[in-house]
Design an enzyme around this catalytic site. Sequence first.
Site, PDB file in Angstrom:
ATOM      1  N   THR A 177     -21.478  29.881 -52.371  1.00  0.00           N
ATOM      2  CA  THR A 177     -20.215  29.467 -52.329  1.00  0.00           C
ATOM      3  C   THR A 177     -19.685  28.530 -51.522  1.00  0.00           C
ATOM      4  O   THR A 177     -20.572  28.572 -50.732  1.00  0.00           O
ATOM      5  CB  THR A 177     -19.385  30.692 -53.369  1.00  0.00           C
ATOM      6  OG1 THR A 177     -18.586  31.225 -51.791  1.00  0.00           O
ATOM      7  CG2 THR A 177     -19.501  30.866 -54.225  1.00  0.00           C
ATOM      8  N   GLY A 178     -18.840  28.082 -52.357  1.00  0.00           N
ATOM      9  CA  GLY A 178     -17.650  26.934 -50.884  1.00  0.00           C
ATOM     10  C   GLY A 178     -17.265  28.147 -50.361  1.00  0.00           C
ATOM     11  O   GLY A 178     -16.764  27.178 -48.732  1.00  0.00           O
ATOM     12  N   ASP A 179     -17.316  28.815 -50.102  1.00  0.00           N
ATOM     13  CA  ASP A 179     -16.280  29.748 -48.926  1.00  0.00           C
ATOM     14  C   ASP A 179     -16.791  31.450 -48.675  1.00  0.00           C
ATOM     15  O   ASP A 179     -18.014  31.284 -48.343  1.00  0.00           O
ATOM     16  CB  ASP A 179     -14.693  29.704 -49.166  1.00  0.00           C
ATOM     17  CG  ASP A 179     -13.840  29.523 -48.453  1.00  0.00           C
ATOM     18  OD1 ASP A 179     -14.134  30.824 -47.632  1.00  0.00           O
ATOM     19  OD2 ASP A 179     -12.737  28.890 -48.471  1.00  0.00           O
ATOM     20  N   ASP A 180     -16.131  32.272 -48.662  1.00  0.00           N
ATOM     21  CA  ASP A 180     -15.974  33.059 -48.276  1.00  0.00           C
ATOM     22  C   ASP A 180     -17.367  33.937 -49.231  1.00  0.00           C
ATOM     23  O   ASP A 180     -16.725  33.696 -50.387  1.00  0.00           O
ATOM     24  CB  ASP A 180     -15.250  34.414 -47.773  1.00  0.00           C
ATOM     25  CG  ASP A 180     -13.997  34.073 -46.464  1.00  0.00           C
ATOM     26  OD1 ASP A 180     -15.454  33.394 -45.735  1.00  0.00           O
ATOM     27  OD2 ASP A 180     -13.030  34.204 -46.391  1.00  0.00           O
TER      28      ASP A 180
END
Length: 468
Positions: A249-252
Amino acid sequence: MKSFFSLVYLLLVLAFFSHITWAVKGNSLCKQTGMGEIRPHSVTITEFGAVGDGVTLNTKAFQNAIFYLNSFADKGGAKLFVPAGRWLTGSFDLISHLTLWLDKDAIILGSMNSDDWPVVDPLPSYGRGRELPGGRHRSLIYGRNLTDVIITGDNGTFDGQGSVWWNWFRSKTLNYTRPHLVELMNSTGVVISNLTFLNSPFWTIHPVYCSHVIVQDVTILAPLDSPNTDGIDPDSSDDVCIEDCYISTGDDLISIKSGWDEYGISFARPSRNIIIRRLTGHNQNGSGIAIGSEMSGGVSEVYAENIYFFNSSTGIILKTARGRGGYVRNIYISNVTLVGVDTAIFFNSNFSQHPDEFYDPNSLPVIERITFKDVIGDNIKVAGLLKGIEGDSFRHICLLNITLDVTTKSPWNCSNIQGYSSLVSPEICEPLKESIYPKHYSDCYLLPNHLRSSARHLAKETFPDIRS
């Protein structure tokens, strides 16, 4: 020489009991209940007029099906089957004693019209929407105050079609905080398994104020540049098991939370007893496993093992700040493999975004008893950035058997931190140089006291000359 082998044996025994502890805790918490049961009543979404052409809006069909199945909630529950097709819908509620089952070629598509995602009140532990003051858009799959909910299938797909939300976020034209793909509140007995989740507008799976949650065998994907598309975010929830998942994904990939500043402190519902195992994934802007930054209600008893992160910004991060309050304690992370990760371990105490001006800047977090064990890494830029808060040292941080191939000349950067280490390469920073063994073993979060005592007793029986 005999004392040397005795010490080695003792360490092996202790490691053995550590594994037993993990196995007992993990097997009991992660065991699925009710998955094999056949719901006494089942319907197909097409019976309520749904059309799987990817164009027809089916929100009413889902709502009507759920309303009908609610009459079976006290009769053993019911199953809603979603067959092959592309089923466009807005947000809809689940009910207790429900199985939502997706065929392998079924895709539930989130509407790209924000009006199909109603605005609801902010979470009380946040005090406002996470991105903007006021309310927030409700998740696509939503439920509250539920018991015995199963969302599963033959690897069917939920696609949030989040690009429109990401564009609104980037252009600062949002009116309310973006929605999650799945959010269950105040619920117990939740299973989410054997599914693929794509392109969430915001966080993907968000159990909040929940107990007994299992997330197994799911794939979560979003573009690496998509904003804040966390994978799984247990939030003020307890007895959570996450295992056998792949997340990109684009974050955690996983972020454990428990409320934001004074609202989280006041709500006072911690996240605890969380197991994460056999997790694989990568990201560009976030971390593999994060705790925080909203951790004001407390986070404790987190166990993670058999983790593999690659081509990522950060491996494991703890995020907090002055004003957060709360605590993070009793964290045990082991058997981690990192490849192509910028920073292996990061304690960031400067996540200073606050919900409003009413937070208490003197409310300091308590960070203690965090153990990293059996971590290997290849092509790592920085081994660790471990930064506590001045006047609020993070303590009893333990690193055991860590081997990282680091490409920079300054592998560790530590401040306002206290702890111990053994068998760490490259050489650990000064505040953590004191050895774990023999006298600081009990300061590290590794084994419950009774099992540690059992291990020592067994070792003493075998080698009577070992001193306590």
